[in-house]
Design an enzyme around this catalytic site. Structure first.
Site, PDB file in Angstrom:
ATOM      1  N   GLY A  39       2.969   4.149  -1.445  1.00 30.49           N
ATOM      2  CA  GLY A  39       3.245   4.816  -2.833  1.00 30.49           C
ATOM      3  C   GLY A  39       1.913   4.902  -3.375  1.00 30.49           C
ATOM      4  CG  HIS A  42      -1.676   8.366   4.106  1.00 31.20           C
ATOM      5  ND1 HIS A  42      -1.186   8.551   2.869  1.00 31.20           N
ATOM      6  CD2 HIS A  42      -1.445   9.841   4.777  1.00 31.20           C
ATOM      7  CE1 HIS A  42      -0.824   9.969   2.499  1.00 31.20           C
ATOM      8  NE2 HIS A  42      -1.090  10.592   3.736  1.00 31.20           N
ATOM      9  CG  ASP A  43      -3.391   4.372   0.150  1.00 30.83           C
ATOM     10  OD1 ASP A  43      -2.550   5.458   0.109  1.00 30.83           O
ATOM     11  OD2 ASP A  43      -3.115   3.350  -0.347  1.00 30.83           O
ATOM     12  N   GLY A  88      -1.479   3.616  -5.446  1.00 25.05           N
ATOM     13  CA  GLY A  88      -2.285   2.617  -5.308  1.00 25.05           C
ATOM     14  C   GLY A  88      -1.990   1.578  -4.156  1.00 25.05           C
ATOM     15  CG  ASP A 104      -0.040  14.139   4.160  1.00 23.31           C
ATOM     16  OD1 ASP A 104      -0.500  13.066   3.640  1.00 23.31           O
ATOM     17  OD2 ASP A 104       0.017  14.989   3.629  1.00 23.31           O
ATOM     18  CE1 TYR A 154      -4.383  -1.306  -0.109  1.00 19.27           C
ATOM     19  CE2 TYR A 154      -3.233  -2.953   1.254  1.00 19.27           C
ATOM     20  CZ  TYR A 154      -4.261  -2.621   0.325  1.00 19.27           C
ATOM     21  OH  TYR A 154      -5.359  -3.309   0.046  1.00 19.27           O
TER      22      TYR A 154
END
Length: 122
Positions: free
Chosen positions: A29, A47-48, A31, A89, A27
């Site tokens: 980076g 985070h995504d 995508g 973040d 996960y």
């Protein structure tokens, strides 16, 4: 903004984010799919998910306001959307720091093909 996120990670972990986190696990980076490989990869998954909830601005590109106080990140500014990006973040940078002990070099530059199990939902 990705450059601001990079600075947060660097200060929180002491690691160079592009080398240590940009291609870590399934996960970190761009995508992501499958099951997070460990606690650090789960930081990226969360985070995504956090970025997916942000509406009205561009999490990867919009600048936000933040500062450091006693070694912690303080998100500021008047724009609620940009503040939300900052909080995403901030949480990830803290998560990376809190999971440094279980960080595994073998998950750096991890091949996507090994992330084939069913993806979790946010």
């Amino acid at each position: 903004h990705l450059l601001q996120f990079r600075k947060m990670i660097k200060k929180m972990t002491g690691k160079e984010p592009v080398i240590s986190y940009a291609f870590y696990g399934c996960y970190c980076g761009s995508g992501g799919r499958g099951k997070p490989k460990d606690a650090t990869d789960r930081c990226c998954f969360v985070h995504d998910c956090c970025y997916e909830k942000v509406t009205g601005c561009k999490p990867k590109w919009d600048d936000y306001t933040y500062s450091w106080k006693n070694g912690d990140i303080v998100c500021g500014g008047d724009d609620p959307c940009k503040k939300e990006i900052c909080e995403c973040d901030r949480a990830a940078a803290i998560c990376f720091r809190d999971n440094l002990k279980t960080y595994k070099k073998r998950y750096m530059a991890y091949p996507d093909i090994l992330c084939s199990s069913k993806s979790e939902k946010c």
